[in-house]
Structures are given as C-alpha cells and as structure tokens.
Design an enzyme around this catalytic site. Structure first.
Site, short mmCIF file in Angstrom:
data_model
loop_
_atom_site.label_atom_id
_atom_site.label_comp_id
_atom_site.label_asym_id
_atom_site.label_seq_id
_atom_site.Cartn_x
_atom_site.Cartn_y
_atom_site.Cartn_z
N GLU A 36 6.46 -11.68 22.35
CA GLU A 36 6.11 -10.31 22.75
C GLU A 36 6.42 -9.34 21.62
OE1 GLU A 36 8.01 -9.15 26.43
OE2 GLU A 36 6.82 -7.31 26.55
N ASN B 35 0.49 -8.49 33.69
CA ASN B 35 1.80 -9.15 33.68
C ASN B 35 2.71 -8.42 34.67
OD1 ASN B 35 4.28 -10.54 32.41
ND2 ASN B 35 4.77 -8.37 32.16
N GLU B 36 3.41 -9.17 35.48
CA GLU B 36 4.37 -8.59 36.45
C GLU B 36 3.79 -7.30 37.05
OE1 GLU B 36 8.40 -8.47 34.90
OE2 GLU B 36 8.44 -10.66 34.72
N TYR C 50 14.17 -15.86 35.50
CA TYR C 50 15.23 -15.77 34.48
C TYR C 50 16.56 -16.13 35.12
CZ TYR C 50 12.06 -13.45 31.23
OH TYR C 50 11.03 -13.18 30.37
N GLU D 135 7.13 -17.16 32.03
CA GLU D 135 8.36 -16.58 31.47
C GLU D 135 9.53 -17.29 32.14
OE1 GLU D 135 8.84 -12.31 31.27
OE2 GLU D 135 6.71 -12.03 30.87
N GLN E 2 12.14 -16.01 24.65
CA GLN E 2 10.94 -15.89 23.85
C GLN E 2 11.15 -16.66 22.54
OE1 GLN E 2 9.40 -11.93 23.48
NE2 GLN E 2 9.68 -11.47 25.64
O1 AHR Z 1 10.72 -11.20 28.48
C1 AHR Z 1 11.15 -9.89 28.62
C2 AHR Z 1 10.47 -9.19 29.79
O2 AHR Z 1 10.85 -9.78 31.00
C3 AHR Z 1 8.97 -9.25 29.82
O3 AHR Z 1 8.39 -8.27 29.01
C4 AHR Z 1 8.67 -9.00 31.26
O4 AHR Z 1 7.46 -9.57 31.67
C5 AHR Z 1 9.87 -9.58 31.98
O5 AHR Z 1 10.35 -8.76 32.96
#
Ligand code: AHR
Length: 515
Positions: free
Chosen positions: A48, A195-196, A262, A318, A367
C-alpha cells in the site's frame, strides 16, 4: 525418596482427575486422499501507499544511488524472488479509496503531488503509479491485483482504468497508454471493487455496497476478470449474507469475496510492543489468531450455502500481526519489528489457509515491506529479511500442491489458566509426489515429541527438514547485525517404516520433505 513421593502424588492427582494424563502428539497424514489444490495465490502480498512500503521500500527512483532497475530496488527484487511471490495487491487498503489512478501515469515530473490524507498526511508525489507497479510485478514474477476506488471514485474512472490496462482495441484509453510508453496491454486479472467499504472505504451498509458493487462490476470489461467484492468487518456475518444473497442472480459479476483479519495481542488502542513481550503476550497472539479460523469457517459456511458450486473464492487479502509502532516512528506509518513470534503466527495463518484451500483462493499478508508484518525492512541502502520472510521461504513448497488431510491430536499449550492446541500443521503433495508437512510447536519452553504416521504410501525413502527457531521468543533480525532468526537444516527426527518420530523443538516452525 523424594522421587517416590512425587510419583505417589502424581498417581493420586491422576486418580482424583485433577491432572490430565499427558496426551500423545499424534499426526496422521493420508497421502492418497488429497483433492484440493493449495492455490499459489494463498502466498500473496499486499503493498500500500503507506509509510515506507512503496517509497523507500520498493521504489527509490531511477536516479537513486541505491542499486535499482527502472527505480525499483534490486535488493528487494532479489529477496522477493527467493520467496516466489505469486500476487501483489496494490495500491491499498484504505489508500485505494482515495486514489485517482490518472494522477500516477505520464511523465513523472508532470504528475500532481497530493497529500496522503489516510496515512501520515505526507506528500504523495505519484512517482510510483500503474506502469511502475506493473513493472514491479514483472520483475518479481507476481500477478498484479489492483484495488479500485469505490469510496471517492466514479464508475467511469474504474472502467477507464481496466480499459487502460487491459484493452487492445483503439480507444482514448489505449491511445493514452501507448503515448505513455506501453504498447501491449498487461491483461490484469484480479480487481477488487473497493476496500473495507464498511469503514475507510465509505462507511457503507451491506445493502448499499452490494448495489454499488454490482454497478461498478457491470462496467469492468476487457479480459477474463476476477472481481473481488469487499467483505464486512471480520465478524460481520450479516454483511456476507446480504452480499451473497443479493448477488445470487449476478454470479457473472462476482468471482471473489474479501476477508480481512488482523491479530492484535491486547486491544486496538494498546496493541503491545512488537519486540518487548512476555510469554502471556506470545500465548495471546496465538490464541487470537486461532479465533480467526472460527470466523473464517462461519463465512465459508455462508458461502457454501449461497454458492454450493464453489464459484466464488474467499480472498483473505489482508492478514497478519498488528503491533504498536516502533518507538520514535511516525504513528501513521505502521512500522513494526518482527520476531520469532511473528514467524510462528505466520505459520499458523498459512496452515489455516492451506487447510481451507477448497474455498480460500488467495491471501495477502499485510504488508510486504516496512509496514505491519513485513517480509523485508529497509533503511537507506540496507535490507533485513524478517522471520516472517523465512516462513514464506519455507512454505513455498505448498504453492500449487495438493492439500493432504492431516489429523492432529496433540497436547495443549496452557498459559495463565487458558489452553490452546500445542501444535499447528498442514501438509501437501507436490507434482513430483513429494510430501511436505509443516509443523509449529507453540510451546515456548517444551519440546513436543510427535509420532507421525504417513498412510497411503508404499514405503518412505527419505526425509529432510528445515527449522526456524531462535534462542529467545523475542529475537529478531536487525540492520547491521548477524541474523538471529532464519531457516536452517533440521535433523531431529527418526524414520521407522511409515512412521516418523519428530522431536519438535520449543517455539519452532519445521517443514519436513518426505519422499
Ligand atoms: O493494512 C493497513 C490497513 O488496514 C489497510 O489500509 C486497511 O484496509 C486495513 O484496515
């Protein structure tokens, strides 16, 4: 005497049921029962415009004193080739829903400088755009995966981008591409539609987003496209159900459904340090990652209900550990170090994705460089390969191999009165017939003795293995220092016909190659 007393106490506790008998660690692989392919795209990446992922990480520009190919760092190209990255997702993330792709094409000195208002409020000079990204993918041998701007962009802008990149027929977009130096289309297959969209991508409801998704997807043409719809926040099963239900009659418009997860050790406000942690944090990180599998299964159950023919892939685009940023760094840059804990967590994530390969068709760790759970860290002309890099290197044997069913029965790893399974595993068989079994021992202090049985093969000829471990669970690789966490050969196993006894060291990831 003391020994005898301890044994009597042990017998008494066992009889009273106060102590569980140690369970044997037993793994059975059915080598002849594999059906599903582990798509190589499960080993994908995410890059990103955030902190120093693109600028300083991939891109230094053609005039940099740092060795580069057309502006892309040569040390990064060489390192990434070692792990065979199958696909890279770009330009975001949250950044994607602010990105206007036409800012990033044409002569670099004429590209507008804008503010990256999502990440750190820094200047984005657009020197890395579509041509540079697609060149990078060519250089590292990866498929590109582009995320379109749905939040603040238009349908026309998205449709033009696909046409610019993929069309071969004369049109204003293809003429523009040719004027910018690219004659042939690139034929990009993977496109995410926002995205999201539940959050930074527009704060939408699932109903509103699904209508927008259909509208955008209708006008994405040129080539065999794989369109990925945004998922909801990870435990939002309603979003999944609404989207799948409302796209049922439009299955030609949807090929993938995105899922993000995450691992946060504590809370989103106080996640915890990447390097300064104790065993309780190690344990919680693994426990919280295991929660992901339950969520993934519930999304998969909904997909099985609405898409029994498995036409739509689950795209985990992600994932990874999210720690506090390193002290003294820009909080908007999400720069974190990477220890053995990250390596073991990466192995667990990859085992889960492998074991659900029937539905999970792609995954992208967040990432690639200098951001969150990175493969590589850079500082000026120096480069560090993180423990997570070595897991990707070790696990590349599973790319495009056939998933083998693995039965794991193991001791628990208990900490602070909480318990998780002590071992994670996944296995595959490659096109040459070799079996690869990856095993992680979560316990940071105890070796796990594992009895491994391989069924469905005549005779085992040879086994070799590699290990990732370190002296301390907090060990990491740093600039200017010898590496502390990396892959090395492992010999802690004994073969006996179709049985292999493995002494799996504490806090380790091992991959066996069985022939
Ligand atoms: O990876 C960091 C961020 O986490 C991304 O930009 C977003 O899609 C997610 O919330």
């Amino acid at each position: 005497m003391a020994m005898a007393r301890r044994s009597i106490l042990w017998v008494l506790l066992m009889t009273a049921g106060l102590m569980a008998a140690p369970k044997q660690n037993r793994i059975i692989i059915n080598a002849d029962l594999g059906k599903d392919k582990i798509n190589r795209e499960i080993y994908g990446h995410f890059a990103e415009h955030l902190g120093n992922c693109i600028y300083g990480g991939f891109w230094v520009g053609e005039n940099s004193p740092i060795s580069n190919t057309r502006g892309i760092r040569n040390d990064v190209i060489a390192a990434l080739r070692e792990i065979a990255p199958p696909v890279v997702r770009w330009p975001g993330g949250c950044f994607a829903d602010t990105y206007h792709w036409k800012d990033g094409i044409g002569p670099r000195e004429q590209r507008p400088a804008i503010v990256n208002s999502t990440w750190g409020g820094v200047t984005e000079d657009n020197s890395f755009g579509t041509h540079e990204f697609l060149d990078l993918c060519d250089l590292i041998g990866a498929e590109p995966y582009i995320c379109l701007n749905v939040g603040s962009g238009t349908v026309q802008e998205a449709a033009d981008w696909v046409e610019y990149v993929n069309s071969n027929t004369q049109s204003p977009m293809t003429d523009l591409r040719k004027r910018n130096g690219r004659e042939q289309p690139w034929k990009v297959k993977y496109w995410a539609v926002g995205n999201e969209s539940w959050g930074c991508g527009g704060n939408m409801t699932p109903e509103y987003y699904t209508d927008l998704f259909k509208r955008f997807s209708t006008y994405l043409r040129y080539g065999e496209l794989y369109r990925v719809a945004s998922g909801g926040i990870d435990p939002d099963y309603n979003w999944t159900e609404v989207l799948l239900q409302k796209t049922q009659k439009y299955q030609h418009l949807i090929q993938g459904y995105s899922f993000h997860y995450y691992t946060v050790c504590h809370t989103w406000d106080k996640k915890g340090s990447a390097t300064q942690f104790e065993e309780k944090d190690w344990f919680l990180t693994l426990k919280n990652t295991l929660t992901m599998e339950g969520r993934l299964k519930r999304h998969i159950a909904l997909m099985d209900e609405y898409d029994p023919e498995h036409k739509i892939g689950l795209i985990a685009d992600e994932w990874g550990n999210w720690h506090d940023v390193e002290p003294g760094t820009n909080p908007g840059f999400l720069y974190q170090q990477n220890t053995l804990r990250d390596a073991v967590t990466a192995a667990l994530y990859l085992d889960i994705f492998n074991n659900h390969a029937k539905r999970v068709k792609m995954a992208n760790i967040a990432q690639t460089i200098n951001v969150l759970q990175a493969m590589l860290l850079t500082k000026d002309d120096q480069l560090v390969k993180t423990p997570t890099f070595y897991v990707f290197k070790m696990y590349k044997v599973h790319q495009d191999a056939t998933l083998l069913p693995v039965h794991v029965s193991c001791e628990e790893y208990v900490s602070d009165g909480m318990a998780i399974p002590g071992i994670s595993a996944s296995a595959s068989r490659d096109s040459l017939g070799r079996i690869h079994l990856s095993l992680s021992n979560f316990n940071p202090v105890r070796t796990a003795e594992v009895a491994l049985e391989i069924r469905g093969v005549d005779k085992l000829a040879k086994t070799t293995a590699e290990i990732i471990t370190a002296a301390s669970m907090n060990d990491y690789n740093d600039f200017g220092q010898p590496e502390k966490v990396y892959c090395k050969p492992f010999t802690g196993f004994r073969m006996d016909k179709n049985l292999i006894n493995v002494s799996l060291p504490a806090k380790s990831v091992v991959t066996l190659e069985i022939q």
